[in-house]
Design a protein around this motif. Structure first.
Motif, PDB file in Angstrom:
ATOM      1  N   ASP A 138       0.829  -1.205   0.000  1.00 31.60           N
ATOM      2  CA  ASP A 138       0.000   0.000   0.000  1.00 31.60           C
ATOM      3  C   ASP A 138       0.865   1.258   0.000  1.00 31.60           C
ATOM      4  O   ASP A 138       0.589   2.227  -0.720  1.00 31.60           O
ATOM      5  N   MET A 139       1.920   1.258   0.831  1.00 33.30           N
ATOM      6  CA  MET A 139       2.770   2.445   0.899  1.00 33.30           C
ATOM      7  C   MET A 139       3.590   2.608  -0.384  1.00 33.30           C
ATOM      8  O   MET A 139       3.865   3.725  -0.811  1.00 33.30           O
ATOM      9  N   ILE A 142       1.741   4.387  -3.255  1.00 35.70           N
ATOM     10  CA  ILE A 142       1.576   5.840  -3.166  1.00 35.70           C
ATOM     11  C   ILE A 142       2.486   6.580  -4.153  1.00 35.70           C
ATOM     12  O   ILE A 142       2.102   7.589  -4.741  1.00 35.70           O
ATOM     13  N   ASP A 184       7.779   6.136   2.605  1.00 34.88           N
ATOM     14  CA  ASP A 184       7.804   6.228   4.075  1.00 34.88           C
ATOM     15  C   ASP A 184       9.095   5.686   4.695  1.00 34.88           C
ATOM     16  O   ASP A 184       9.297   5.820   5.900  1.00 34.88           O
ATOM     17  N   GLU A 227       0.258  17.021  -5.249  1.00 33.65           N
ATOM     18  CA  GLU A 227       0.487  16.356  -3.958  1.00 33.65           C
ATOM     19  C   GLU A 227       1.693  16.959  -3.243  1.00 33.65           C
ATOM     20  O   GLU A 227       1.687  17.100  -2.008  1.00 33.65           O
ATOM     21  N   GLU A 238       2.800  13.277   5.241  1.00 33.31           N
ATOM     22  CA  GLU A 238       1.941  12.286   5.885  1.00 33.31           C
ATOM     23  C   GLU A 238       0.464  12.648   5.767  1.00 33.31           C
ATOM     24  O   GLU A 238       0.069  13.788   5.980  1.00 33.31           O
ATOM     25  N   GLY A 239      -0.312  11.651   5.406  1.00 35.91           N
ATOM     26  CA  GLY A 239      -1.756  11.849   5.349  1.00 35.91           C
ATOM     27  C   GLY A 239      -2.261  12.545   4.099  1.00 35.91           C
ATOM     28  O   GLY A 239      -3.452  12.765   3.929  1.00 35.91           O
ATOM     29  N   ILE A 241      -1.992  11.398   0.932  1.00 33.71           N
ATOM     30  CA  ILE A 241      -2.545  10.422  -0.002  1.00 33.71           C
ATOM     31  C   ILE A 241      -3.050   9.217   0.779  1.00 33.71           C
ATOM     32  O   ILE A 241      -2.335   8.662   1.610  1.00 33.71           O
ATOM     33  N   ASN A 242      -4.279   8.827   0.487  1.00 29.24           N
ATOM     34  CA  ASN A 242      -4.827   7.617   1.096  1.00 29.24           C
ATOM     35  C   ASN A 242      -4.501   6.432   0.188  1.00 29.24           C
ATOM     36  O   ASN A 242      -4.973   6.374  -0.948  1.00 29.24           O
ATOM     37  N   PRO A 243      -3.683   5.485   0.674  1.00 30.13           N
ATOM     38  CA  PRO A 243      -3.305   4.355  -0.205  1.00 30.13           C
ATOM     39  C   PRO A 243      -4.509   3.612  -0.756  1.00 30.13           C
ATOM     40  O   PRO A 243      -4.447   3.050  -1.843  1.00 30.13           O
ATOM     41  N   ASN A 244      -5.643   3.638  -0.027  1.00 29.29           N
ATOM     42  CA  ASN A 244      -6.823   2.899  -0.491  1.00 29.29           C
ATOM     43  C   ASN A 244      -7.487   3.568  -1.699  1.00 29.29           C
ATOM     44  O   ASN A 244      -8.329   2.976  -2.359  1.00 29.29           O
ATOM     45  N   GLU A 245      -7.115   4.820  -1.958  1.00 30.52           N
ATOM     46  CA  GLU A 245      -7.721   5.534  -3.092  1.00 30.52           C
ATOM     47  C   GLU A 245      -6.812   5.553  -4.317  1.00 30.52           C
ATOM     48  O   GLU A 245      -7.115   6.165  -5.323  1.00 30.52           O
TER      49      GLU A 245
END
Ligand code: SF4
Ligand code: F3S
Ligand code: FES
Length: 250
Positions: A138-139, A142, A184, A227, A238-239, A241-245
């Motif tokens: 997920d990270m 991004i 990250d 971004e 931090e915060g 970008i939402n990895p789920n999106e």
């Protein structure tokens, strides 16, 4: 098919070519699936050996043959003549000094690239077991899109803000910074965000959006720039970008 090439020529070492001028070449028996780079080779090998252009891989990987073709930046090795028609105009990418014919001086572009510290920064000791620094998928998603950059300069040299002010760091350097700012495992985000908040940094981007369609690697350049702007305003990546999106591109 027959194709007419109109090519911008310039050779500062020859008094009669020391001002840029256009030269026309006629090519016969061109296949629709021929790429512009193949046809430039034909011109060089069959008609004028002095024609100068950069190329290396011929497969859209090295990024060395960015040119302005029929008014739009592209890699000559990726563009098929059937997408251009029987008249093809080729000139150097804009905003960088021309050295000869289609070859520009890339040093100002790479100076901007180096200014964003395009390398991994992490001063923590390496893991005791000697393995790599792990990261979740997920990270990685991004910033994965930004890792596709081949530093061809198609984006930066299609940007009117860069044409107006060559000190603007430009979209390619911002994409490279994005790749590390949103990793990250990296610890250099603060320095990069400070560098990009300088007067010639991201705020020279006026969201003109020439850069994104110019990218031969399908990188969402303008989104990456947005971004980075958000991260500067927030003081941290931090915060943002939402990895789920994230839509993952293959
Ligand atoms: Fe080329 Fe795309 Fe990288 Fe810009 S972002 S330098 S257009 S690969
Ligand atoms: Fe230039 Fe792209 Fe911004 S074209 S102004 S860098 S959106
Ligand atoms: Fe390498 Fe075109 S020659 S990208």
């Amino acid at each position: 098919m027959d194709v007419t090439f109109r090519i911008r020529r310039y050779n500062p070492e020859m008094p009669d070519q020391a001002k840029p001028y256009w030269q026309t070449f006629e090519l016969k028996d061109v296949q629709e699936t021929d790429r512009v780079l193949e046809l430039l080779h034909r011109i060089k090998w069959e008609q004028d050996g002095t024609l100068a252009f950069r190329r290396s891989c011929s497969h859209g990987i090295c990024g060395s043959d960015a040119m302005r073709i029929n008014g739009r930046n592209a890699l000559a090795c990726k563009l098929l003549v059937k997408n251009l028609g029987p008249k093809v105009q080729v000139e150097p990418i804009l905003g960088l000094p021309i050295k000869k014919d289609l070859i520009v001086d890339m040093e100002p572009f790479f100076d901007h690239y180096r200014s964003v510290m395009p390398y991994f920064i992490n001063n923590d000791p390496v893991p005791a077991d000697g393995r790599e620094r792990l990261q979740s998928q997920d990270m990685q998603n991004i910033y994965a899109n930004s890792t596709n950059c081949i530093l061809c300069a198609c984006c930066t040299t299609s940007c009117p803000s860069f044409w107006a002010n060559g000190k603007y760091v430009g979209p390619a350097a911002i994409v490279q910074a994005h790749r590390f700012i949103f990793d990250d495992r990296d610890q250099g985000a603060k320095e990069r965000l400070e560098a990009l908040s300088e007067p010639d940094g991201v705020w020279r981007c006026r969201t003109i959006y020439n850069c994104t369609p110019a990218c031969p690697r399908g990188i969402e350049v303008t989104r990456a720039i947005g971004e980075v702007k958000l991260a500067i305003m927030k003081g941290s990546p931090e915060g943002i970008i939402n990895p789920n999106e994230i839509t993952v591109h293959s």
